[in-house]
Each structure stands twice: as structure tokens, then as C-alpha cells.
Design an enzyme around this catalytic site. Structure first.
Site, short mmCIF file in Angstrom:
data_model
loop_
_atom_site.label_atom_id
_atom_site.label_comp_id
_atom_site.label_asym_id
_atom_site.label_seq_id
_atom_site.Cartn_x
_atom_site.Cartn_y
_atom_site.Cartn_z
N LYS A 198 28.15 -25.44 -39.99
CA LYS A 198 26.90 -25.94 -39.54
C LYS A 198 25.92 -25.98 -40.58
O LYS A 198 25.38 -26.79 -41.12
CB LYS A 198 26.27 -25.35 -38.24
CG LYS A 198 25.08 -25.91 -37.54
CD LYS A 198 24.46 -25.01 -36.71
CE LYS A 198 23.55 -23.95 -37.49
NZ LYS A 198 22.69 -22.98 -36.30
N ASP A 216 24.46 -27.87 -33.61
CA ASP A 216 23.65 -26.71 -33.29
C ASP A 216 23.73 -26.74 -31.60
O ASP A 216 24.38 -27.66 -30.96
CB ASP A 216 22.35 -26.89 -33.77
CG ASP A 216 21.24 -27.87 -33.29
OD1 ASP A 216 21.88 -28.75 -32.53
OD2 ASP A 216 20.34 -27.89 -33.55
#
Length: 333
Positions: A198, A216
Site C-alpha cells: 500500500k 486502504d
């Protein structure tokens, strides 16, 4: 004579028994037949109950993965692609100024800020990093920093000891392995302490212009609400959603989805009544559908409040967005 009479009597008794047996046999058959007929409705009831149990189990399983129950015909893969891309186009019109909500001036600052953003808000990070980067502007500076001093600066971000270890460790890795430069490859970034996929995609997409999907908590919630995927693992979500869009769309798609999740499509009470993609959303109605009440749920610039960046892009300000207040300042809204 007596013997003959006895025999005749015995024959008569035998005949009576046979006649009784014959009469009893049809009666038994009728009774068995009635019992069989009586059992058929029970069997039907059992079958119906079984089907109901299966349906209930399916519904429970479906609810367990956070998917609304499908209405009517299942969506084909081609129809899903069309709907997903239309949602992205609609969101692009609603958030034409969407951008990473972390303040940064170079790849190093974005990398550190993204690591610090775990388990806290981008606002809190943006209020903290000016002091950090003023004292440690380069990887070399942060690599040689006193951990206790860094911890004190990062205390407002939460988990400050673990985050101090990560940012000092990644700075040392940059100095030792990459000459103090942030690498522009996924496989290199994820080797640094505290850097996962991420974080790496945030840096690659926004500092290097290389497409990536940022999965997320907001992204996960929305793509499941929209039934783009039922996956729960971030890597599998990334792959499933990535297959619906051209690679060139990935970075902006991430911004659009995350911005919508932060402003309208909240976890507990989505503002369904003012949502621009309501006709395309299978989960419409999970939140407030009354437009006036839904308006009160909007956040940041959509609700007339300051955003998360202290130094937002001009396009955001031109659209009516307000910069965030510095740490310790009292906002007027």
C-alpha cells in the site's frame, strides 16, 4: 360319527380364519396406503424446510463477507466492468481535484509521511511532519537521528516508538542500499522497514507517476459495497479491482474511491441521500437516504470544513477547499 363331526367343525374353523385373513389383507393395504399418503406432505414440508435452511445459510454467508444480497439476475463480468468504470467517471467529476492527502515536497517526504499515516489520520501526520522534516530533511539526517528525539516529535501520531523505528530504519536502508535516493520500483520499496505494498503504491503513483492501486480501509469498504469484489485480503482486492480498469487509471481511481469514502460513503452511516453514484450502488439505502439529513453527514470540503493538508494543491483551493490548521491551532469550523 363323532370323528366325522369333529373334522367338519375343524374344516369350518379353518375356512373362517382364511376368510378373515383375506378381509384383513385389503384393510392392511388401505391402511399402509393411507400412511404413505400421509407421509408425503410431511416429506414436502421437510424439503421446503431444507430449502429455507439453505437460503438462510447462503444469506448468512453473504452477509459475512459484507455483500448485499443480489436482486434479480447476477451481474455479468462485462456488465461489472461497465458499471465500475462508470462509477469512476462519475467520481472523477465530483472530485476533479482529488490528490494524495499527505503534504510532501519529494519522494522521501511522501515515503516517511505514508509510513506515519498508519493507524492515524493524514491530518495528524501533516501537522507533525513539518517539525520532523525541518530537523531531518534528508535520509542521511534521519538515519543518524537520536531515536528519543524522533519519538518526541512523532508522539502525536500514535505508536510513536514503532514508527520511529520504521522511519529511521527505512532512512538507513535508503542510505546503505540506494545512495540516499528513494527507489522507483515496487520490489525495492517493499524491502524497506515499515513499507508494504500500500505504502509503495502511494509513493510510486504520486512521486514517480507509476500506476498503482492503494488498498486502504476506505478502498476496501467501498469496493465491497459496490460489489466489485468479495475478497477481503488486500492483495486479492488489488488484483480483482485492477482487472476492471486500464492500468493507467489505477492511481486516480484510488484517489476517487478514498476521497468518496472519507467524505460521503462513511463506514457507519453513508450519506446515501446525496450520493452522486446512488443509481449505480447495490448498497444504496444502507445509510441516510433523506437528502437534507444526508447533507449533514458530509465531511471536509463537501461539508464546508477544512481538509487534511496544510498545503493543498491550488485546484483544491479553487474548488472551495480550505487548508487544514497547524498542530495546536483551533479551527473556526
Amino acid at each position: 360319527m363323532k370323528k366325522t363331526a369333529v373334522k367338519k367343525t375343524a374344516v369350518k374353523k379353518t375356512a373362517v380364519k382364511k376368510t378373515a385373513a383375506k378381509k384383513a389383507a385389503p384393510a392392511a393395504k388401505n391402511t399402509a396406503s393411507k400412511n404413505t399418503v400421509a407421509k408425503k406432505p410431511a416429506a414436502k414440508k421437510a424439503t421446503a424446510a431444507g430449502k429455507a435452511t439453505v437460503k438462510k445459510t447462503a444469506a448468512v454467508a453473504e452477509a459475512a463477507v459484507g455483500q448485499p444480497q443480489p436482486a434479480g439476475k447476477p451481474e455479468s463480468p462485462a456488465a461489472l466492468v461497465r458499471r465500475a468504470r462508470r462509477i469512476n467517471r462519475e467520481l472523477a467529476e465530483v472530485y476533479p481535484y482529488a490528490h494524495p492527502e499527505l503534504d510532501f515536497e519529494n519522494p522521501f517526504q511522501l515515503l516517511v509521511a505514508t509510513v506515519l499515516s498508519a493507524q492515524t489520520t493524514d491530518l495528524r501526520v501533516n501537522q507533525t511532519t513539518p517539525t520532523l522534516f525541518a530537523k531531518y530533511p534528508t535520509p542521511e539526517d534521519l538515519a543518524a537521528a537520536n531515536p528519543e528525539e524522533v519519538e518526541e516529535i512523532l508522539r502525536p501520531c500514535g505508536f510513536f516508538r514503532a514508527k520511529t523505528k520504521s522511519v529511521i530504519g527505512l532512512s538507513q536502508g535508503l542510505v546503505e542500499q540506494y545512495g540516499g535516493e528513494v527507489p522507483g520500483r515496487l520490489e525495492d520499496l517493499v524491502k524497506l522497514p515499515g513499507v508494504g505494498r500500500k505504502t509503495a503504491f502511494v509513493v510510486l503513483g504520486n512521486a514517480f507517476g507509476r500506476p498503482g492501486i492503494t488498498v486502504d480501509t476506505h478502498f476496501q469498504r467501498l469496493v465491497r459495497r459496490w460489489r466489485w469484489t468479495a475478497e477481503t485480503d488486500p492483495d486479492k482486492i488489488e488484483a480483482a479491482v485492477g482487472a476492471l480498469f486500464p492500468k493507467s487509471d489505477w492511481t486516480d481511481l484510488s484517489h476517487h474511491v478514498i476521497w468518496h469514502g472519507r467524505r460521503m460513503c462513511h463506514a457507519r452511516k453513508p450519506a446515501c441521500g446525496v450520493c452522486p453514484i446512488a443509481p449505480l450502488c447495490p448498497a444504496y439505502g444502507e445509510g441516510e437516504t433523506d437528502p437534507e439529513k444526508a447533507k449533514k453527514l458530509l465531511k471536509y470540503e463537501k461539508g464546508g470544513f477544512p481538509g487534511q493538508r496544510l498545503k493543498p494543491p491550488q485546484a483544491y483551493l479553487d474548488a472551495g477547499g480550505k487548508p487544514a490548521p497547524p498542530l495546536g491551532a483551533v479551527s473556526g469550523t
